[in-house]
Design a protein around this motif. Structure first.
Motif, PDB file in Angstrom:
ATOM      1  N   GLU A 174     -12.759   0.432  -2.249  1.00 51.54           N
ATOM      2  CA  GLU A 174     -13.550  -0.401  -3.152  1.00 51.54           C
ATOM      3  C   GLU A 174     -12.948  -0.390  -4.544  1.00 51.54           C
ATOM      4  O   GLU A 174     -13.239  -1.103  -5.403  1.00 51.54           O
ATOM      5  CB  GLU A 174     -15.009   0.083  -3.206  1.00 51.54           C
ATOM      6  CG  GLU A 174     -15.666  -0.067  -1.847  1.00 51.54           C
ATOM      7  CD  GLU A 174     -17.040   0.563  -1.799  1.00 51.54           C
ATOM      8  OE1 GLU A 174     -17.952  -0.091  -1.283  1.00 51.54           O
ATOM      9  OE2 GLU A 174     -17.195   1.712  -2.268  1.00 51.54           O
ATOM     10  N   ARG A 195     -22.905   2.686  -8.572  1.00 53.35           N
ATOM     11  CA  ARG A 195     -21.876   1.937  -7.826  1.00 53.35           C
ATOM     12  C   ARG A 195     -20.518   2.590  -7.998  1.00 53.35           C
ATOM     13  O   ARG A 195     -19.749   2.719  -7.043  1.00 53.35           O
ATOM     14  CB  ARG A 195     -21.832   0.482  -8.309  1.00 53.35           C
ATOM     15  CG  ARG A 195     -22.991  -0.346  -7.837  1.00 53.35           C
ATOM     16  CD  ARG A 195     -22.810  -1.816  -8.223  1.00 53.35           C
ATOM     17  NE  ARG A 195     -24.099  -2.470  -8.179  1.00 53.35           N
ATOM     18  CZ  ARG A 195     -24.761  -2.913  -9.234  1.00 53.35           C
ATOM     19  NH1 ARG A 195     -24.246  -2.811 -10.442  1.00 53.35           N
ATOM     20  NH2 ARG A 195     -25.934  -3.486  -9.104  1.00 53.35           N
ATOM     21  N   ALA A 235     -18.354   4.671  -4.996  1.00 56.63           N
ATOM     22  CA  ALA A 235     -17.211   3.870  -4.551  1.00 56.63           C
ATOM     23  C   ALA A 235     -16.230   4.689  -3.721  1.00 56.63           C
ATOM     24  O   ALA A 235     -16.003   5.878  -3.982  1.00 56.63           O
ATOM     25  CB  ALA A 235     -16.496   3.264  -5.753  1.00 56.63           C
ATOM     26  N   LEU A 271     -27.586   1.743 -12.349  1.00 54.13           N
ATOM     27  CA  LEU A 271     -27.074   1.090 -11.132  1.00 54.13           C
ATOM     28  C   LEU A 271     -25.559   0.918 -11.184  1.00 54.13           C
ATOM     29  O   LEU A 271     -24.880   1.106 -10.173  1.00 54.13           O
ATOM     30  CB  LEU A 271     -27.773  -0.252 -10.921  1.00 54.13           C
ATOM     31  CG  LEU A 271     -29.248  -0.169 -10.550  1.00 54.13           C
ATOM     32  CD1 LEU A 271     -29.822  -1.567 -10.327  1.00 54.13           C
ATOM     33  CD2 LEU A 271     -29.476   0.692  -9.325  1.00 54.13           C
ATOM     34  N   ASP A 290     -29.076  -5.002 -13.895  1.00 48.62           N
ATOM     35  CA  ASP A 290     -27.751  -4.385 -13.853  1.00 48.62           C
ATOM     36  C   ASP A 290     -27.707  -3.264 -14.888  1.00 48.62           C
ATOM     37  O   ASP A 290     -26.929  -3.277 -15.827  1.00 48.62           O
ATOM     38  CB  ASP A 290     -26.687  -5.446 -14.146  1.00 48.62           C
ATOM     39  CG  ASP A 290     -25.500  -5.332 -13.220  1.00 48.62           C
ATOM     40  OD1 ASP A 290     -25.595  -4.623 -12.216  1.00 48.62           O
ATOM     41  OD2 ASP A 290     -24.470  -5.958 -13.514  1.00 48.62           O
TER      42      ASP A 290
END
Length: 108
Positions: free
Chosen positions: A108, A100, A104, A96, A92
């Motif tokens: 989301e 994300r 988005a 990453l 994580d």
């Protein structure tokens, strides 16, 4: 540990244990990318597990969520550049998490 005289013409290595005559002495350069090795030590390796690429990422200017995404990244102390390397793809990592957030959608 004792202080050793400095010289422009010699390099002094101090062993942390007994070294026998003729025993191979190895230097550990630590976890460094080829760019770091080349810059600091003057050589590069054919392969290294520590190779990284620095990526500058930000939301596109036409993304209506860009200001919100920037605030989320800043609140999480996630700012460019992000490191792309082996470890960043298997955990994580900051990269990453940032990807994300940047990818988005409104839902989301």
């Amino acid at each position: 540990y004792e202080s050793l005289p400095l010289s422009d013409e010699a390099l002094t290595l101090v062993a942390t244990r007994e070294v026998s005559a003729g025993e191979e002495v190895l230097l550990d350069y630590g976890p460094r990318s080829n760019a770091q090795l080349l810059n600091t030590h003057g050589f590069a390796l054919p392969t290294t597990a520590h190779e990284q690429l620095q990526l500058e990422l930000r939301p596109p200017a036409d993304d209506p969520l860009a200001p919100l995404k920037v605030r989320i990244l800043e609140a999480g102390n996630l700012t460019s550049p992000y490191s792309l390397g082996r470890s960043s793809l298997s955990s994580d990592s900051d990269l990453l998490v940032a990807l994300r957030v940047l990818a988005a959608t409104r839902g989301e």
